[in-house]
Design a protein around this motif. Structure first.
Motif, PDB file in Angstrom:
ATOM      1  N   GLU A   1      65.649  22.548  60.372  1.00 37.53           N
ATOM      2  CA  GLU A   1      67.076  22.664  60.930  1.00 37.53           C
ATOM      3  C   GLU A   1      67.260  23.960  61.667  1.00 37.53           C
ATOM      4  O   GLU A   1      66.495  24.885  61.584  1.00 37.53           O
ATOM      5  CB  GLU A   1      68.073  22.730  59.695  1.00 37.53           C
ATOM      6  N   ALA A   2      68.233  23.731  62.775  1.00 37.59           N
ATOM      7  CA  ALA A   2      68.382  24.898  63.661  1.00 37.59           C
ATOM      8  C   ALA A   2      69.935  24.610  64.038  1.00 37.59           C
ATOM      9  O   ALA A   2      70.404  23.749  63.996  1.00 37.59           O
ATOM     10  CB  ALA A   2      67.305  24.823  64.605  1.00 37.59           C
ATOM     11  N   PHE A   3      70.251  25.746  64.736  1.00 37.93           N
ATOM     12  CA  PHE A   3      71.733  25.635  65.544  1.00 37.93           C
ATOM     13  C   PHE A   3      71.309  25.132  67.059  1.00 37.93           C
ATOM     14  O   PHE A   3      70.419  25.741  67.566  1.00 37.93           O
ATOM     15  CB  PHE A   3      72.427  27.044  65.598  1.00 37.93           C
ATOM     16  N   VAL A   4      72.032  24.396  67.600  1.00 37.12           N
ATOM     17  CA  VAL A   4      71.939  24.077  68.937  1.00 37.12           C
ATOM     18  C   VAL A   4      73.336  24.400  69.704  1.00 37.12           C
ATOM     19  O   VAL A   4      74.417  23.781  69.110  1.00 37.12           O
ATOM     20  CB  VAL A   4      71.571  22.620  69.227  1.00 37.12           C
ATOM     21  N   PHE A   5      73.149  24.988  70.624  1.00 39.00           N
ATOM     22  CA  PHE A   5      74.322  25.651  71.430  1.00 39.00           C
ATOM     23  C   PHE A   5      74.408  24.708  72.618  1.00 39.00           C
ATOM     24  O   PHE A   5      73.512  24.749  73.373  1.00 39.00           O
ATOM     25  CB  PHE A   5      74.271  26.863  71.570  1.00 39.00           C
ATOM     26  N   LEU A   6      75.515  23.891  72.944  1.00 33.35           N
ATOM     27  CA  LEU A   6      75.435  23.045  74.256  1.00 33.35           C
ATOM     28  C   LEU A   6      76.222  23.875  75.295  1.00 33.35           C
ATOM     29  O   LEU A   6      76.990  24.441  75.166  1.00 33.35           O
ATOM     30  CB  LEU A   6      76.466  21.998  73.871  1.00 33.35           C
ATOM     31  N   GLY A   7      75.581  23.576  76.530  1.00 37.96           N
ATOM     32  CA  GLY A   7      76.242  24.097  77.793  1.00 37.96           C
ATOM     33  C   GLY A   7      76.068  25.793  77.755  1.00 37.96           C
ATOM     34  O   GLY A   7      77.190  26.667  78.090  1.00 37.96           O
ATOM     35  N   CYS A   8      74.920  26.210  77.627  1.00 36.40           N
ATOM     36  CA  CYS A   8      74.720  27.648  77.618  1.00 36.40           C
ATOM     37  C   CYS A   8      74.520  28.404  79.134  1.00 36.40           C
ATOM     38  O   CYS A   8      73.344  28.506  79.696  1.00 36.40           O
ATOM     39  CB  CYS A   8      73.559  27.976  76.706  1.00 36.40           C
ATOM     40  N   GLY A   9      75.716  28.286  79.598  1.00 37.13           N
ATOM     41  CA  GLY A   9      75.435  28.653  81.172  1.00 37.13           C
ATOM     42  C   GLY A   9      75.547  30.236  81.201  1.00 37.13           C
ATOM     43  O   GLY A   9      75.365  31.092  80.047  1.00 37.13           O
ATOM     44  N   GLY A  10      75.243  30.740  82.281  1.00 41.62           N
ATOM     45  CA  GLY A  10      75.139  32.162  82.669  1.00 41.62           C
ATOM     46  C   GLY A  10      73.846  32.968  82.076  1.00 41.62           C
ATOM     47  O   GLY A  10      72.809  32.028  82.351  1.00 41.62           O
ATOM     48  N   GLU A  11      73.928  34.142  82.034  1.00 47.72           N
ATOM     49  CA  GLU A  11      72.489  34.919  81.899  1.00 47.72           C
ATOM     50  C   GLU A  11      72.224  34.451  80.252  1.00 47.72           C
ATOM     51  O   GLU A  11      72.770  34.508  79.273  1.00 47.72           O
ATOM     52  CB  GLU A  11      72.744  36.284  81.865  1.00 47.72           C
ATOM     53  N   LEU A  12      70.804  33.941  79.973  1.00 45.42           N
ATOM     54  CA  LEU A  12      70.342  33.757  78.826  1.00 45.42           C
ATOM     55  C   LEU A  12      70.275  34.820  77.637  1.00 45.42           C
ATOM     56  O   LEU A  12      70.507  34.589  76.516  1.00 45.42           O
ATOM     57  CB  LEU A  12      69.017  32.753  78.945  1.00 45.42           C
ATOM     58  N   LYS A  13      70.211  35.950  78.394  1.00 43.59           N
ATOM     59  CA  LYS A  13      70.140  37.135  77.511  1.00 43.59           C
ATOM     60  C   LYS A  13      71.218  37.291  76.733  1.00 43.59           C
ATOM     61  O   LYS A  13      71.321  37.852  75.753  1.00 43.59           O
ATOM     62  CB  LYS A  13      69.534  38.240  78.111  1.00 43.59           C
ATOM     63  N   GLU A  14      72.434  36.909  77.451  1.00 45.54           N
ATOM     64  CA  GLU A  14      73.781  37.215  76.809  1.00 45.54           C
ATOM     65  C   GLU A  14      73.880  36.231  75.317  1.00 45.54           C
ATOM     66  O   GLU A  14      74.530  36.856  74.390  1.00 45.54           O
ATOM     67  CB  GLU A  14      74.700  36.865  77.746  1.00 45.54           C
ATOM     68  N   TRP A  15      73.316  35.324  75.363  1.00 41.67           N
ATOM     69  CA  TRP A  15      73.454  34.248  74.472  1.00 41.67           C
ATOM     70  C   TRP A  15      72.355  34.631  73.216  1.00 41.67           C
ATOM     71  O   TRP A  15      72.539  34.644  72.166  1.00 41.67           O
ATOM     72  CB  TRP A  15      72.761  32.923  74.768  1.00 41.67           C
ATOM     73  N   LEU A  16      71.113  35.428  73.826  1.00 48.51           N
ATOM     74  CA  LEU A  16      70.182  35.890  72.843  1.00 48.51           C
ATOM     75  C   LEU A  16      70.479  36.907  71.951  1.00 48.51           C
ATOM     76  O   LEU A  16      70.295  37.212  70.753  1.00 48.51           O
ATOM     77  CB  LEU A  16      68.973  36.162  73.380  1.00 48.51           C
ATOM     78  N   THR A  17      71.658  37.701  72.464  1.00 46.49           N
ATOM     79  CA  THR A  17      72.148  38.683  71.870  1.00 46.49           C
ATOM     80  C   THR A  17      73.461  38.525  71.185  1.00 46.49           C
ATOM     81  O   THR A  17      73.847  38.833  70.039  1.00 46.49           O
ATOM     82  CB  THR A  17      72.330  40.063  72.347  1.00 46.49           C
ATOM     83  N   GLY A  18      74.313  37.833  71.994  1.00 44.23           N
ATOM     84  CA  GLY A  18      75.934  37.417  71.454  1.00 44.23           C
ATOM     85  C   GLY A  18      75.849  36.573  70.361  1.00 44.23           C
ATOM     86  O   GLY A  18      76.666  36.918  69.502  1.00 44.23           O
ATOM     87  N   ILE A  19      75.001  35.294  70.214  1.00 40.08           N
ATOM     88  CA  ILE A  19      74.870  34.680  68.988  1.00 40.08           C
ATOM     89  C   ILE A  19      74.664  35.376  67.840  1.00 40.08           C
ATOM     90  O   ILE A  19      75.157  35.416  66.727  1.00 40.08           O
ATOM     91  CB  ILE A  19      73.922  33.233  69.288  1.00 40.08           C
ATOM     92  N   PRO A  20      73.543  36.164  67.616  1.00 41.62           N
ATOM     93  CA  PRO A  20      73.209  36.971  66.618  1.00 41.62           C
ATOM     94  C   PRO A  20      74.266  37.826  66.182  1.00 41.62           C
ATOM     95  O   PRO A  20      74.456  37.963  65.019  1.00 41.62           O
ATOM     96  CB  PRO A  20      71.827  37.620  66.927  1.00 41.62           C
ATOM     97  N   ASN A  21      74.913  38.616  67.028  1.00 44.98           N
ATOM     98  CA  ASN A  21      75.940  39.486  66.833  1.00 44.98           C
ATOM     99  C   ASN A  21      76.957  38.902  66.154  1.00 44.98           C
ATOM    100  O   ASN A  21      77.689  39.364  65.507  1.00 44.98           O
ATOM    101  CB  ASN A  21      76.168  40.392  68.056  1.00 44.98           C
ATOM    102  N   ALA A  22      77.457  37.715  66.759  1.00 48.39           N
ATOM    103  CA  ALA A  22      78.690  37.060  66.178  1.00 48.39           C
ATOM    104  C   ALA A  22      78.293  36.912  64.829  1.00 48.39           C
ATOM    105  O   ALA A  22      79.286  36.512  63.990  1.00 48.39           O
ATOM    106  CB  ALA A  22      79.071  36.041  67.170  1.00 48.39           C
ATOM    107  N   MET A  23      77.149  36.165  64.422  1.00 48.81           N
ATOM    108  CA  MET A  23      77.001  35.693  63.309  1.00 48.81           C
ATOM    109  C   MET A  23      77.010  36.842  62.149  1.00 48.81           C
ATOM    110  O   MET A  23      77.225  36.749  60.967  1.00 48.81           O
ATOM    111  CB  MET A  23      75.603  35.136  63.095  1.00 48.81           C
ATOM    112  N   LYS A  24      76.225  38.108  62.551  1.00 46.20           N
ATOM    113  CA  LYS A  24      76.480  39.152  61.643  1.00 46.20           C
ATOM    114  C   LYS A  24      77.926  39.476  61.604  1.00 46.20           C
ATOM    115  O   LYS A  24      77.947  40.107  60.240  1.00 46.20           O
ATOM    116  CB  LYS A  24      75.725  40.266  62.391  1.00 46.20           C
ATOM    117  N   GLU A  25      78.517  39.767  62.274  1.00 44.89           N
ATOM    118  CA  GLU A  25      80.114  40.039  62.409  1.00 44.89           C
ATOM    119  C   GLU A  25      80.869  39.059  61.166  1.00 44.89           C
ATOM    120  O   GLU A  25      81.596  39.465  60.528  1.00 44.89           O
ATOM    121  CB  GLU A  25      80.909  39.908  63.483  1.00 44.89           C
ATOM    122  N   GLU A  26      80.329  37.856  61.179  1.00 44.80           N
ATOM    123  CA  GLU A  26      80.912  36.997  60.040  1.00 44.80           C
ATOM    124  C   GLU A  26      80.121  36.991  58.862  1.00 44.80           C
ATOM    125  O   GLU A  26      80.392  36.242  58.111  1.00 44.80           O
ATOM    126  CB  GLU A  26      80.744  35.607  60.961  1.00 44.80           C
TER     127      GLU A  26
END
Length: 143
Positions: free
Chosen positions: A44-69
């Protein structure tokens, strides 16, 4: 949910700390381009649809958002295996396999609030057509 603005602040911090930025650049090279057919069916994993822009933003943004929650305890991007898929229409989807403990109850609620995020098991069934792949259900319907 406003995680992109949170991430932009984090990105500026990364620019201020060269070693962490370099770490992010290193992680960027470890994203594996895969095909739909090579996705695992027993994980099982999380799939994020339509990840435009810089991929490094997703690599840091998703874990940071999950940690905040409080879904995860550590926002280190190295604690995720990330794979990249491109649909036949050109959309970029990212698959995040956690390599750390995830609070699945909180993750389920967060995923729905986030939007454009699905479980891998659902993605395999519901998004196969986006990769020109027929599912078992479609094959059985023709019999």
């Amino acid at each position: 949910m406003h995680w992109p603005s949170i991430h932009l602040q984090r990105q500026q911090n990364l620019l201020n700390f060269g070693t962490e930025w370099f770490l992010c650049e290193q992680i960027m090279t470890t994203i594996e381009n895969i095909t739909f057919e090579s996705l695992p069916t027993k994980k099982e994993a999380f799939v994020f649809l339509g990840c435009g822009g810089e991929l490094k933003e997703w690599l840091t943004g998703i874990p940071n958002a999950m940690k905040e929650e409080n879904i995860i305890s550590d926002a280190n991007p190295e604690l995720w295996k990330v794979q990249k898929l491109t649909t036949t229409g050109g959309r970029t989807d990212l698959v995040f396999f956690p390599l750390l403990k995830v609070d699945l109850g909180k993750a389920a609620i967060w995923r729905i609030k986030f939007g454009y995020c699905t479980w891998l098991s659902d993605y395999l069934v519901n998004y196969a057509k986006h990769h020109l792949v027929k599912t078992e259900i479609e094959n059985n319907d023709k019999m």
